[in-house]
Motif scaffolding. Structure first.
Motif, PDB file in Angstrom:
ATOM      1  N   GLY A   1       0.813  -1.215   0.000  1.00  0.00           N
ATOM      2  CA  GLY A   1       0.000   0.000   0.000  1.00  0.00           C
ATOM      3  C   GLY A   1       0.842   1.259   0.000  1.00  0.00           C
ATOM      4  O   GLY A   1       0.563   2.220  -0.727  1.00  0.00           O
ATOM      5  N   ARG A   2       1.921   1.264   0.777  1.00  0.00           N
ATOM      6  CA  ARG A   2       2.811   2.426   0.809  1.00  0.00           C
ATOM      7  C   ARG A   2       3.556   2.560  -0.515  1.00  0.00           C
ATOM      8  O   ARG A   2       3.762   3.674  -1.009  1.00  0.00           O
ATOM      9  CB  ARG A   2       3.812   2.290   1.953  1.00  0.00           C
ATOM     10  N   ALA A   3       3.956   1.437  -1.088  1.00  0.00           N
ATOM     11  CA  ALA A   3       4.701   1.475  -2.349  1.00  0.00           C
ATOM     12  C   ALA A   3       3.844   2.049  -3.474  1.00  0.00           C
ATOM     13  O   ALA A   3       4.345   2.761  -4.355  1.00  0.00           O
ATOM     14  CB  ALA A   3       5.188   0.080  -2.710  1.00  0.00           C
ATOM     15  N   GLN A   4       2.558   1.753  -3.443  1.00  0.00           N
ATOM     16  CA  GLN A   4       1.681   2.259  -4.502  1.00  0.00           C
ATOM     17  C   GLN A   4       1.575   3.779  -4.480  1.00  0.00           C
ATOM     18  O   GLN A   4       1.326   4.399  -5.506  1.00  0.00           O
ATOM     19  CB  GLN A   4       0.300   1.613  -4.373  1.00  0.00           C
ATOM     20  N   ARG A   5       1.784   4.376  -3.319  1.00  0.00           N
ATOM     21  CA  ARG A   5       1.699   5.838  -3.219  1.00  0.00           C
ATOM     22  C   ARG A   5       2.845   6.519  -3.975  1.00  0.00           C
ATOM     23  O   ARG A   5       2.750   7.691  -4.330  1.00  0.00           O
ATOM     24  CB  ARG A   5       1.689   6.275  -1.751  1.00  0.00           C
ATOM     25  N   VAL A   6       3.932   5.764  -4.190  1.00  0.00           N
ATOM     26  CA  VAL A   6       5.030   6.312  -5.006  1.00  0.00           C
ATOM     27  C   VAL A   6       5.111   5.581  -6.349  1.00  0.00           C
ATOM     28  O   VAL A   6       6.155   5.597  -7.021  1.00  0.00           O
ATOM     29  CB  VAL A   6       6.377   6.215  -4.254  1.00  0.00           C
ATOM     30  N   ALA A   7       4.007   4.959  -6.740  1.00  0.00           N
ATOM     31  CA  ALA A   7       3.890   4.278  -8.047  1.00  0.00           C
ATOM     32  C   ALA A   7       4.852   3.118  -8.193  1.00  0.00           C
ATOM     33  O   ALA A   7       5.274   2.798  -9.305  1.00  0.00           O
ATOM     34  CB  ALA A   7       4.073   5.278  -9.188  1.00  0.00           C
ATOM     35  N   LEU A   8       5.213   2.461  -7.088  1.00  0.00           N
ATOM     36  CA  LEU A   8       6.049   1.262  -7.177  1.00  0.00           C
ATOM     37  C   LEU A   8       5.111   0.067  -7.357  1.00  0.00           C
ATOM     38  O   LEU A   8       4.805  -0.668  -6.417  1.00  0.00           O
ATOM     39  CB  LEU A   8       6.896   1.109  -5.908  1.00  0.00           C
ATOM     40  N   GLN A   9       4.623  -0.106  -8.586  1.00  0.00           N
ATOM     41  CA  GLN A   9       3.597  -1.096  -8.878  1.00  0.00           C
ATOM     42  C   GLN A   9       3.657  -1.473 -10.353  1.00  0.00           C
ATOM     43  O   GLN A   9       4.247  -0.745 -11.161  1.00  0.00           O
ATOM     44  CB  GLN A   9       2.219  -0.520  -8.556  1.00  0.00           C
ATOM     45  N   PRO A  10       3.084  -2.625 -10.722  1.00  0.00           N
ATOM     46  CA  PRO A  10       3.091  -3.030 -12.135  1.00  0.00           C
ATOM     47  C   PRO A  10       2.496  -1.965 -13.034  1.00  0.00           C
ATOM     48  O   PRO A  10       1.472  -1.347 -12.718  1.00  0.00           O
ATOM     49  CB  PRO A  10       2.239  -4.305 -12.125  1.00  0.00           C
ATOM     50  N   GLY A  11       3.148  -1.729 -14.158  1.00  0.00           N
ATOM     51  CA  GLY A  11       2.708  -0.729 -15.120  1.00  0.00           C
ATOM     52  C   GLY A  11       3.470   0.571 -15.040  1.00  0.00           C
ATOM     53  O   GLY A  11       3.405   1.382 -15.960  1.00  0.00           O
ATOM     54  N   ALA A  12       4.214   0.785 -13.929  1.00  0.00           N
ATOM     55  CA  ALA A  12       4.956   2.036 -13.770  1.00  0.00           C
ATOM     56  C   ALA A  12       6.368   1.905 -14.325  1.00  0.00           C
ATOM     57  O   ALA A  12       7.001   0.857 -14.202  1.00  0.00           O
ATOM     58  CB  ALA A  12       5.017   2.428 -12.299  1.00  0.00           C
ATOM     59  N   LEU A  13       6.845   2.977 -14.935  1.00  0.00           N
ATOM     60  CA  LEU A  13       8.209   3.015 -15.461  1.00  0.00           C
ATOM     61  C   LEU A  13       9.151   3.520 -14.376  1.00  0.00           C
ATOM     62  O   LEU A  13       8.926   4.578 -13.779  1.00  0.00           O
ATOM     63  CB  LEU A  13       8.281   3.939 -16.674  1.00  0.00           C
ATOM     64  N   TRP A  14      10.233   2.757 -14.145  1.00  0.00           N
ATOM     65  CA  TRP A  14      11.211   3.149 -13.134  1.00  0.00           C
ATOM     66  C   TRP A  14      12.602   3.264 -13.734  1.00  0.00           C
ATOM     67  O   TRP A  14      13.599   2.884 -13.121  1.00  0.00           O
ATOM     68  CB  TRP A  14      11.174   2.170 -11.952  1.00  0.00           C
ATOM     69  N   ASN A  15      12.682   3.803 -14.951  1.00  0.00           N
ATOM     70  CA  ASN A  15      13.995   4.123 -15.492  1.00  0.00           C
ATOM     71  C   ASN A  15      14.456   5.462 -14.922  1.00  0.00           C
ATOM     72  O   ASN A  15      13.692   6.194 -14.287  1.00  0.00           O
ATOM     73  CB  ASN A  15      13.982   4.129 -17.017  1.00  0.00           C
ATOM     74  N   GLU A  16      15.703   5.802 -15.135  1.00  0.00           N
ATOM     75  CA  GLU A  16      16.234   7.035 -14.554  1.00  0.00           C
ATOM     76  C   GLU A  16      15.574   8.280 -15.141  1.00  0.00           C
ATOM     77  O   GLU A  16      15.423   9.292 -14.441  1.00  0.00           O
ATOM     78  CB  GLU A  16      17.752   7.104 -14.751  1.00  0.00           C
ATOM     79  N   ASP A  17      15.161   8.235 -16.404  1.00  0.00           N
ATOM     80  CA  ASP A  17      14.520   9.404 -17.002  1.00  0.00           C
ATOM     81  C   ASP A  17      13.213   9.754 -16.297  1.00  0.00           C
ATOM     82  O   ASP A  17      12.855  10.925 -16.184  1.00  0.00           O
ATOM     83  CB  ASP A  17      14.243   9.149 -18.488  1.00  0.00           C
ATOM     84  N   MET A  18      12.516   8.724 -15.809  1.00  0.00           N
ATOM     85  CA  MET A  18      11.226   8.953 -15.159  1.00  0.00           C
ATOM     86  C   MET A  18      11.354   9.142 -13.652  1.00  0.00           C
ATOM     87  O   MET A  18      10.666   9.971 -13.068  1.00  0.00           O
ATOM     88  CB  MET A  18      10.292   7.767 -15.426  1.00  0.00           C
ATOM     89  N   ARG A  19      12.230   8.378 -13.001  1.00  0.00           N
ATOM     90  CA  ARG A  19      12.259   8.365 -11.530  1.00  0.00           C
ATOM     91  C   ARG A  19      13.605   8.781 -10.954  1.00  0.00           C
ATOM     92  O   ARG A  19      13.810   8.664  -9.753  1.00  0.00           O
ATOM     93  CB  ARG A  19      11.934   6.960 -11.009  1.00  0.00           C
ATOM     94  N   GLY A  20      14.510   9.243 -11.765  1.00  0.00           N
ATOM     95  CA  GLY A  20      15.818   9.612 -11.245  1.00  0.00           C
ATOM     96  C   GLY A  20      16.575   8.407 -10.737  1.00  0.00           C
ATOM     97  O   GLY A  20      16.326   7.259 -11.152  1.00  0.00           O
ATOM     98  N   THR A  21      17.494   8.632  -9.819  1.00  0.00           N
ATOM     99  CA  THR A  21      18.275   7.535  -9.258  1.00  0.00           C
ATOM    100  C   THR A  21      17.384   6.596  -8.466  1.00  0.00           C
ATOM    101  O   THR A  21      16.698   7.008  -7.529  1.00  0.00           O
ATOM    102  CB  THR A  21      19.375   8.081  -8.340  1.00  0.00           C
ATOM    103  N   ASN A  22      17.362   5.336  -8.858  1.00  0.00           N
ATOM    104  CA  ASN A  22      16.639   4.284  -8.129  1.00  0.00           C
ATOM    105  C   ASN A  22      17.278   2.967  -8.522  1.00  0.00           C
ATOM    106  O   ASN A  22      17.948   2.874  -9.558  1.00  0.00           O
ATOM    107  CB  ASN A  22      15.145   4.309  -8.451  1.00  0.00           C
ATOM    108  N   ALA A  23      17.090   1.941  -7.709  1.00  0.00           N
ATOM    109  CA  ALA A  23      17.826   0.701  -7.935  1.00  0.00           C
ATOM    110  C   ALA A  23      17.508   0.079  -9.292  1.00  0.00           C
ATOM    111  O   ALA A  23      18.401  -0.405  -9.986  1.00  0.00           O
ATOM    112  CB  ALA A  23      17.527  -0.292  -6.807  1.00  0.00           C
ATOM    113  N   ILE A  24      16.234   0.078  -9.696  1.00  0.00           N
ATOM    114  CA  ILE A  24      15.855  -0.552 -10.967  1.00  0.00           C
ATOM    115  C   ILE A  24      16.478   0.200 -12.138  1.00  0.00           C
ATOM    116  O   ILE A  24      17.181  -0.369 -12.981  1.00  0.00           O
ATOM    117  CB  ILE A  24      14.319  -0.603 -11.107  1.00  0.00           C
ATOM    118  N   GLY A  25      16.213   1.511 -12.220  1.00  0.00           N
ATOM    119  CA  GLY A  25      16.705   2.294 -13.344  1.00  0.00           C
ATOM    120  C   GLY A  25      18.218   2.390 -13.382  1.00  0.00           C
ATOM    121  O   GLY A  25      18.836   2.315 -14.451  1.00  0.00           O
TER     122      GLY A  25
END
Length: 681
Positions: A116-140
């Motif tokens: 539930g907390r992760a969904q508030r920052v769009a950490l869910q299926p369908g969201a893009l987590w590359n660096e262009d969209m989310r900046g520095t993050n482990a996935i991107g």
């Protein structure tokens, strides 16, 4: 990875580094891991807003279905790995995530309180987590760095993602490129040191599975400079074709052989090692489990072991390969081939090889995962032999001495399927046996559970089955104690489960759990080996009777069999051959058109549907007129009725008007024959 600061003051120092970086433009050397600092600089240069809310995703859930379809192989094989990882971190306030090579999250498993907390920052299926969209993050950042990355709290570029701690590792595909990313994310206040190591191991396991499936038809050779690493996740893998050409290498093998001046792919085995491939296989044939020392052309010595022999039958001293007609047998060096016992049902995948290329591909791929904890999903129309394929898969693997337990999910009423599958304790419900009953899952312990038509399983049962597959324990109805079970899972369906998921009638999480490797059994009308199938069916039908080996099938019947559409597939063909064999007179040794069931040639003349009968170019009779009609498709057009009546007249002449004998010859009842004769007058 750069040197981390002591945990006590680390959070404060990173927070101060953020302030100076974003407000003053100062570079926080020595505070951040080097890969995180590189990412901050990339994101700043790209104009990413660190105060952005992370929304405005150009793909979102609208592109999720397409992304999943593009990464189907990755997704199918990752689901089981993700479940295993999640079991290690369950109740830790974390989630396991799979993203594709573009950074889109494809699938996730997690503790409900954190999801539930992760969904508030769009950490869910369908969201893009590359660096262009989310900046520095482990996935991107793992995608850009092509290496494992850990990003903790305020190390995330976007302010709003500071609640997260994320550890991610790229998953390299069989060709060497990044296929996706595995990630474990949780609350930044509960970072665990072992998390990055766990996700790296999971990624290596997934890479190994992808490589094995990609090269299911090749010979796999494990290599390493240290013998103790052979058999573990650290081993390098080479895929070698039967002619000795190297056609694939995983990342570890590439690293071990990096001194080669050219790419591994396309090289001959003897161009890499100081030994011919034929000589290497001869060594393996003598002791398939022994380590083999191999000297590289460059001078270094490594150790190797034959991991899987693909469709290879054997290898002569000179390295000559078995001919193509025998290659389907897939007998591993040093292992005796299992014999087919069709009467007892103990058939193997080798027994099903009759020459059709599409079926052979399915057999080869299934053979590669026998003995591995990878669920098998068999797709195909009704009647193509999905249960036979499942049974052959069971008897081809190390569980062949264990039980093979089958349950048809479409044939059992919904009210009974739960007790059939899970069993029950005595008195669990009205009508229950006093002593209770053991369910199919528990019966399959140590062997294989085959769930036929799993697409028809009720949704409520799907949830219970998923829990059993995840926990490897079953709780009978009315019981309190969980019973451990060790099963190999094989499922079959005539449905497209992906469409059933979209329609909401099949659970998405169960789909990814049962869909480890998918094989498709082609319909009979599309197969090129129908004559071989007919011969095998006839052999089984005659069994040990005195007529075994004496009865043959006429060329006219074989031509008809090859051109008939067979809506009932192999099951229908089996029934036809069974009837034809039963209708042979004692002195007959050849199955002719007269012995085939009349329903193959159209509806009964008394039916109203006569005008819609199938356009089969074979009459119901079996005399000379019938044979002539079969053999002369270019003759002047006549109606099926005319051909049929001519055949009946010919048979009646042969048997001197004996209606009973004529009916037996024609394969129809006397009443039906009387009706047909009535139309002749």
């Amino acid at each position: 990875m750069g040197q981390l600061l002591p945990a006590g003051g680390r959070e404060l120092r990173v927070t101060e580094a953020r302030r100076r970086f974003f407000e003053e433009g100062a570079c926080p050397d020595g505070v951040l891991p080097t890969e995180v600092l590189r990412s901050w600089l990339r994101c700043r240069d790209a104009g990413v807003d660190y105060q952005a809310n992370g929304r405005g995703d150009p793909e979102g859930r609208s592109g999720l279905a397409d992304a999943r379809e593009r990464s189907e192989l990755l997704l199918n094989n990752a689901s089981g790995v993700m479940e295993h990882v999640f079991e290690q971190i369950r109740s830790s306030g974390s989630m396991v995530i799979l993203a594709d090579s573009q950074g889109m999250i494809l699938h996730s498993l997690g503790d409900p309180d954190f999801v539930g907390r992760a969904q508030r920052v769009a950490l869910q299926p369908g969201a893009l987590w590359n660096e262009d969209m989310r900046g520095t993050n482990a996935i991107g950042t793992a995608l850009v760095e092509a290496a494992p990355v850990e990003v903790i709290g305020a190390e995330h570029f976007l302010d709003r993602n500071g609640i997260l701690t994320c550890s991610a590792a790229p998953v390299f595909g069989p060709e060497g490129g990044v296929a996706g990313v595995l990630d474990i994310s949780g609350d930044s206040r509960s970072n665990q040191r072992h998390t990055l190591g766990l996700v790296r191991l999971a990624a290596q396991l997934l890479e190994k599975r992808l490589f094995e499936i990609q090269h299911a038809r090749e010979i796999l050779v494990a290599i390493h400079t240290r013998p103790e690493c052979i058999g573990g996740l650290q081993e390098g893998l080479l895929a070698v074709a039967q002619d000795g050409q190297v056609v694939g290498a995983n990342g570890i093998a590439r690293a071990l052989l990096k001194q080669l001046p050219v790419s591994l792919e396309g090289l001959d085995f003897s161009a890499v090692f100081r030994l011919s491939f034929g000589a290497f296989m001869d060594r393996c044939a003598r002791d398939p489990h022994a380590l083999q020392a191999l000297d590289l052309r460059a001078g270094e010595r490594i150790f190797s072991r034959l991991r899987a022999a693909g469709p290879l039958v054997g290898m002569s001293r000179a390295g000559a390969r078995a001919d193509a007609g025998e290659s389907a047998a897939r007998t591993q060096p040093g292992q005796p081939a299992k014999r087919c016992n069709r009467h007892s049902g103990e058939i193997t995948l080798d027994c099903l090889a009759t020459g059709d290329p599409r079926l052979q591909l399915a057999l080869d791929r299934a053979a590669r995962i026998t003995g591995k904890d990878i669920p098998l999903l068999i797709q195909g129309e009704s009647g193509v032999g999905k249960e036979l394929f499942a049974r052959a898969f069971h008897f081809s693997g190390p569980r062949s001495d264990g039980p093979f337990v089958a349950l048809n999910c479409a044939a059992i009423p919904e009210s009974l399927i739960e007790s059939e599958l899970f069993g029950y304790v005595g008195g669990a419900f009205t009508g229950a046996r006093r002593e209770g009953a053991i369910g199919k899952i528990q019966q399959a312990h140590g062997g294989t559970l085959f769930l036929d038509e799993i697409g028809d399983m009720p949704l409520g049962m799907q949830a219970r089955l998923l829990r059993v597959l995840q926990e490897r324990c079953v709780t009978p109805i009315g019981g309190q104690r969980q019973i451990p079970v060790d099963i190999s899972l094989v499922c079959a369906t005539h449905r497209m489960l992906r469409d059933a998921v979209k329609a909401g009638i099949f659970r998405e999480d169960l789909y990814y759990r049962v869909n480890g490797l998918t094989v498709t059994v082609p319909p009979l009308r599309e197969r090129s080996d129908i004559r071989s199938i007919v011969a095998k069916i006839l052999e089984v039908e005659l069994g040990d009777t005195p007529r075994a080996g004496q009865v043959r099938i006429s060329e006219q019947v074989l031509d008809f069999v090859e051109n008939y559409p067979w809506p009932g597939n192999v099951r229908q063909l089996q029934n036809v051959i069974r009837v034809a064999a039963a209708l042979l007179d004692d002195d007959e040794t050849e199955i002719l058109p007269v012995h085939l069931p009349e329903e193959l040639f159209g509806a009964d003349p008394m039916d109203d549907a006569e005008s819609g009968r199938q356009q089969a170019a074979v009459p119901a009779g079996g005399a000379e007129a019938a044979a002539a009609a079969l053999a002369s498709p270019s003759m002047p057009a006549r109606s099926l009725d005319e051909i049929e009546l001519e055949a009946i007249a010919a048979v009646m002449r042969e048997v001197s008007g004996n209606v009973s004998a004529a009916a037996r010859r024609l394969g129809i009842s006397r009443n039906t024959l009387y009706r047909k004769i009535g139309r002749m007058h």
